[in-house]
Design an enzyme around this catalytic site. Structure first.
Site, PDB file in Angstrom:
ATOM      1  N   HIS A 126      56.555  79.020  78.401  1.00 55.98           N
ATOM      2  CA  HIS A 126      57.953  78.598  78.336  1.00 55.98           C
ATOM      3  C   HIS A 126      58.615  78.999  79.651  1.00 55.98           C
ATOM      4  O   HIS A 126      58.065  79.779  80.432  1.00 55.98           O
ATOM      5  CB  HIS A 126      58.651  79.271  77.159  1.00 55.98           C
ATOM      6  N   GLU A 128      61.096  80.956  80.438  1.00 51.93           N
ATOM      7  CA  GLU A 128      61.357  82.382  80.641  1.00 51.93           C
ATOM      8  C   GLU A 128      60.070  83.150  80.917  1.00 51.93           C
ATOM      9  O   GLU A 128      60.040  84.065  81.746  1.00 51.93           O
ATOM     10  CB  GLU A 128      62.056  82.973  79.409  1.00 51.93           C
ATOM     11  N   SER A 153      68.670  78.278  75.016  1.00 51.13           N
ATOM     12  CA  SER A 153      68.569  79.515  74.245  1.00 51.13           C
ATOM     13  C   SER A 153      67.105  79.930  74.071  1.00 51.13           C
ATOM     14  O   SER A 153      66.291  79.145  73.585  1.00 51.13           O
ATOM     15  CB  SER A 153      69.217  79.303  72.871  1.00 51.13           C
ATOM     16  N   CYS A 155      63.575  81.253  72.773  1.00 47.86           N
ATOM     17  CA  CYS A 155      62.937  81.254  71.461  1.00 47.86           C
ATOM     18  C   CYS A 155      62.544  82.682  71.068  1.00 47.86           C
ATOM     19  O   CYS A 155      62.812  83.646  71.792  1.00 47.86           O
ATOM     20  CB  CYS A 155      61.702  80.349  71.490  1.00 47.86           C
ATOM     21  N   CYS A 158      60.193  84.337  73.806  1.00 50.71           N
ATOM     22  CA  CYS A 158      60.863  84.728  75.048  1.00 50.71           C
ATOM     23  C   CYS A 158      61.902  85.820  74.796  1.00 50.71           C
ATOM     24  O   CYS A 158      62.089  86.715  75.627  1.00 50.71           O
ATOM     25  CB  CYS A 158      61.497  83.503  75.695  1.00 50.71           C
TER      26      CYS A 158
END
Length: 221
Positions: A126, A128, A153, A155, A158
């Site tokens: 992801h 991040e 936002s 998950c 992350c």
């Protein structure tokens, strides 16, 4: 004996950050007179050294045909999301999911990344996670001074990384298209700021409409 006396007169290495700038100023190399990172005064002698060093670096970079980009020296804190947004656009251009992230320490971006699950065939990259990986190994004290920016936002995965490394602040572009465990992260003492940025929202909503199956795969649905 004289040599030992001189050595003992030197400031201890543990206080390096306290005397380093004083040493540079006394040698007329650099004057850090402003309390803003990057705003330094270069006296003539120091500027001459800087010029020579840059000349050597320039020659080496040109030999290796490095590609260059020029970024502003100072970026206001509320503008770092634009860098995360650029990462999201980069991911989209690569055929991936348009989510971007940067991590900032002391006003400087130390890592950046974007969702690369598709590009790398990865289960965990992801935005991040890619950002934290690209930042490399950091000390606990560095994480504790950091701010993580993400266009969407974070998950559960992350958010877990945020809690694991003690990142104290997370700034989110938008949470209309997806909302991770923001309240839980707040309950653990992390400052969570949602900007509700229109650009972040639009690029994500357009992608979800175009590729709903890929999006559902990304969030495990």
């Amino acid at each position: 004996m004289e040599k030992n006396a001189q050595q003992s007169a030197l400031p201890p290495k543990s206080e390096f950050s306290e005397w380093y700038h004083e040493l540079l100023a006394a040698a007329e190399i650099l004057d850090v007179r402003y309390p803003v990172k990057g705003l330094c005064v270069w006296p003539p002698f120091g500027f001459s050294l800087r010029k020579n060093i840059y000349s050597i670096i320039r020659e080496l970079l040109d030999e290796d045909q490095h590609e260059e980009a020029l970024f502003p020296l100072l970026i206001p804190e509320n503008e770092f999301m634009k860098e995360a947004d650029e990462e999201a656009k980069k991911g989209l251009a690569e055929g991936g999911i348009p989510i971007g992230s940067v991590i900032v320490i002391d006003g400087k971006i130390v890592g950046r990344g974007h969702n690369r699950r598709v590009q790398k065939g990865s289960a965990i990259l992801h935005a991040e996670m890619d950002c934290l990986e690209n930042a490399g190994r950091l000390s606990a004290s560095e994480y504790q001074r950091s701010t993580l920016y993400s266009t969407l936002s974070p998950c559960d995965m992350c958010s877990g990384a945020v809690l694991l490394y003690g990142i104290p602040k997370v700034i989110i572009g938008e949470n209309r298209n997806f909302q991770g465990p923001e309240e839980y992260v707040r309950s653990r003492g992390v400052e969570v700021v949602v900007l509700d940025d229109d650009e972040c929202t639009t690029i994500m909503s357009d992608f979800i409409k175009q590729k709903p199956n890929l999006w559902n795969e990304d969030i495990g649905e």
